[in-house]
Write an enzyme that holds these catalytic residues in place. Structure first.
Site, PDB file in Angstrom:
ATOM      1  N   ALA A 119       0.858  -1.189   0.000  1.00  0.00           N
ATOM      2  CA  ALA A 119       0.000   0.000   0.000  1.00  0.00           C
ATOM      3  C   ALA A 119       0.890   1.232   0.000  1.00  0.00           C
ATOM      4  O   ALA A 119       2.112   1.141   0.202  1.00  0.00           O
ATOM      5  CB  ALA A 119      -0.921   0.004   1.214  1.00  0.00           C
ATOM      6  N   LYS A 120       0.296   2.376  -0.213  1.00  0.00           N
ATOM      7  CA  LYS A 120       1.041   3.635  -0.127  1.00  0.00           C
ATOM      8  C   LYS A 120       0.039   4.758   0.007  1.00  0.00           C
ATOM      9  O   LYS A 120      -1.138   4.629  -0.361  1.00  0.00           O
ATOM     10  CB  LYS A 120       1.883   3.855  -1.382  1.00  0.00           C
ATOM     11  CG  LYS A 120       3.147   4.673  -1.113  1.00  0.00           C
ATOM     12  CD  LYS A 120       4.188   3.848  -0.353  1.00  0.00           C
ATOM     13  CE  LYS A 120       5.476   4.622  -0.151  1.00  0.00           C
ATOM     14  NZ  LYS A 120       6.501   3.787   0.491  1.00  0.00           N
TER      15      LYS A 120
END
Length: 424
Positions: A113-114
């Site tokens: 994720a980011k």
């Protein structure tokens, strides 16, 4: 009420397109089913939020924020949050995909994720940053959680930002949730060794690469682009191990001394003036010039796409250690491979941060914390194992280190996807 102004991006090519191109290259090299690639080349979820903030001068500015989850086949998603003027949704998507491969290569039970906010944290007060962070957390609160998606620091964020996210989330839940975020200060559930973990992981990879070439760290020359968390600690660690730091830069420019820079003096100048540029006793250089310096190891530890077709054929370093995410474009990779430059790819070289983030998450869930030497020893074990697995794959496949690292990672995610099957 005003919307935060967008600045001209440093990105020369679409980062998500580059990440997808890298995935296709790996699929061809490792014979991975295109049906699986069709799944893996897209992000599971992308959330875009508006973040209104009351500024110190009484105006209200509206920032744009993102949280992207690429894949959760191997576990909850994990990834940093960056505050930078050049943040784009496609950049965040690319970083989320790279996080998936990074976690899989390290063989830890996370997906990628980011997150990010389009802002310039250097021009904002601590109060403004706290308001923006807490509002952003509230906007994405249904997307994150210790069993769902765990944020961490990235460019422009630090442990205090993680503490604000932790507190905002916990206040909404009614109790402290230590596992919701990593990279926290030690006094609110952080892990010893987390702050330096990315740099220490780079150090371990450089050490192993030199061993493969019958070299050692003492006497090795290194140039480091970027003097934030990763670059500054890497410079200190390399100097402590006997390496010679010939060049260092930050966004203001850099300094060069072929006889070796005194890292403590660079740190003192940076702390006093806020930048490296202008330090006495060393030659001034630009960030572009630093990349072309004659040295054994080049460590790009700043932003993406600094090594391109424009400069790849002029780089004189024998080893490139990617302390940053995505600093080398695929076309530049081809040039470096042809020239025999060993590239230690980002998904391997800078994975120390997510490994110790995993340790912090485990410690938070157990509410039992480890000694620093235990953290560093376990990090060394995981990084060294991943390096040797990647090296063995490189020998077996006669491929680059990047293709080998990505291949191992993508295969692991693909296997998990096949095992779980498609729902419904």
């Amino acid at each position: 009420m005003t919307t935060a102004e967008l600045t001209e991006t440093h990105l020369r090519e679409n980062p998500f397109g580059l990440a997808q191109e890298q995935l296709q290259r790996v699929a061809r090299a490792f014979g991975i089913d295109q049906n699986l690639i069709n799944v893996l080349q897209q992000c599971k979820k992308a959330v875009v939020v508006s973040i209104p903030v009351s500024m110190d001068d009484g105006t209200i500015r509206t920032f744009e924020g993102y949280r992207v989850q690429h894949n959760i086949a191997r576990g909850p998603s994990k990834g940093g949050i960056r505050y930078h003027p050049d943040v784009t949704l496609d950049e965040v998507k690319a970083l989320a995909m790279w996080m998936t491969w990074k976690c899989a290569l390290m063989n830890i039970p996370f997906g990628g994720a980011k997150g990010g906010i389009v802002c310039n944290p250097k021009t904002m007060s601590r109060e403004e940053l706290q308001k923006m962070t807490r509002r952003f957390t509230s906007e994405i609160i249904n997307e994150i959680g210790p069993e769902k998606d765990i944020p961490a620091p990235d460019v422009g964020t630090d442990p205090s930002v993680m503490a604000w996210i932790f507190d905002t989330y916990s206040m909404n839940k009614g109790h402290s949730v230590l596992g919701v975020v990593t990279g926290k200060p030690l006094n609110v559930g952080g892990s010893l060794g987390r702050l330096e973990a990315t740099s220490r992981g780079c150090l371990y990879c450089i050490r192993e690469a030199l061993r493969k070439r019958d070299r050692s760290l003492p006497g090795t020359t290194i140039a480091i682009q970027g003097f934030g968390n990763v670059g500054s600690f890497l410079a200190q660690f390399m100097a402590e191990e006997g390496a010679t730091i010939v060049a260092i830069s930050d966004s203001s420019g850099g300094v060069y001394d072929p006889a070796g820079l005194e890292v403590s003096a660079v740190l003192a100048h940076k702390q006093e003036t806020g930048q490296i540029s202008g330090m006495r006793g060393a030659d001034p250089i630009t960030n572009d010039e630093l990349l072309l310096i004659d040295c054994d190891v080049l460590a790009p530890c700043a932003l993406e796409q600094v090594i391109t077709t424009d400069n790849a054929d002029k780089i004189r370093a024998k080893i490139i250690c990617e302390g940053a995410n995505g600093p080398t474009t695929p076309a530049a990779d081809d040039i470096l491979e042809e020239r025999g430059v060993l590239v230690l790819p980002d998904v391997l070289a800078n994975a120390g941060g997510v490994v110790v983030s995993y340790f912090e998450w485990v410690q938070g869930l157990q509410e039992y914390f480890w000694k620093e030497n235990e953290v560093n020893a376990r990090l060394n074990d995981i990084m060294t194992r991943a390096f040797n697995e990647t090296w063995a794959t490189m020998d077996a496949k006669q491929a680059s280190m990047r293709v080998s690292a990505y291949g191992l990672a993508v295969q692991r995610v693909a296997e998990a996807t096949l095992t779980r099957g498609l729902y419904p």
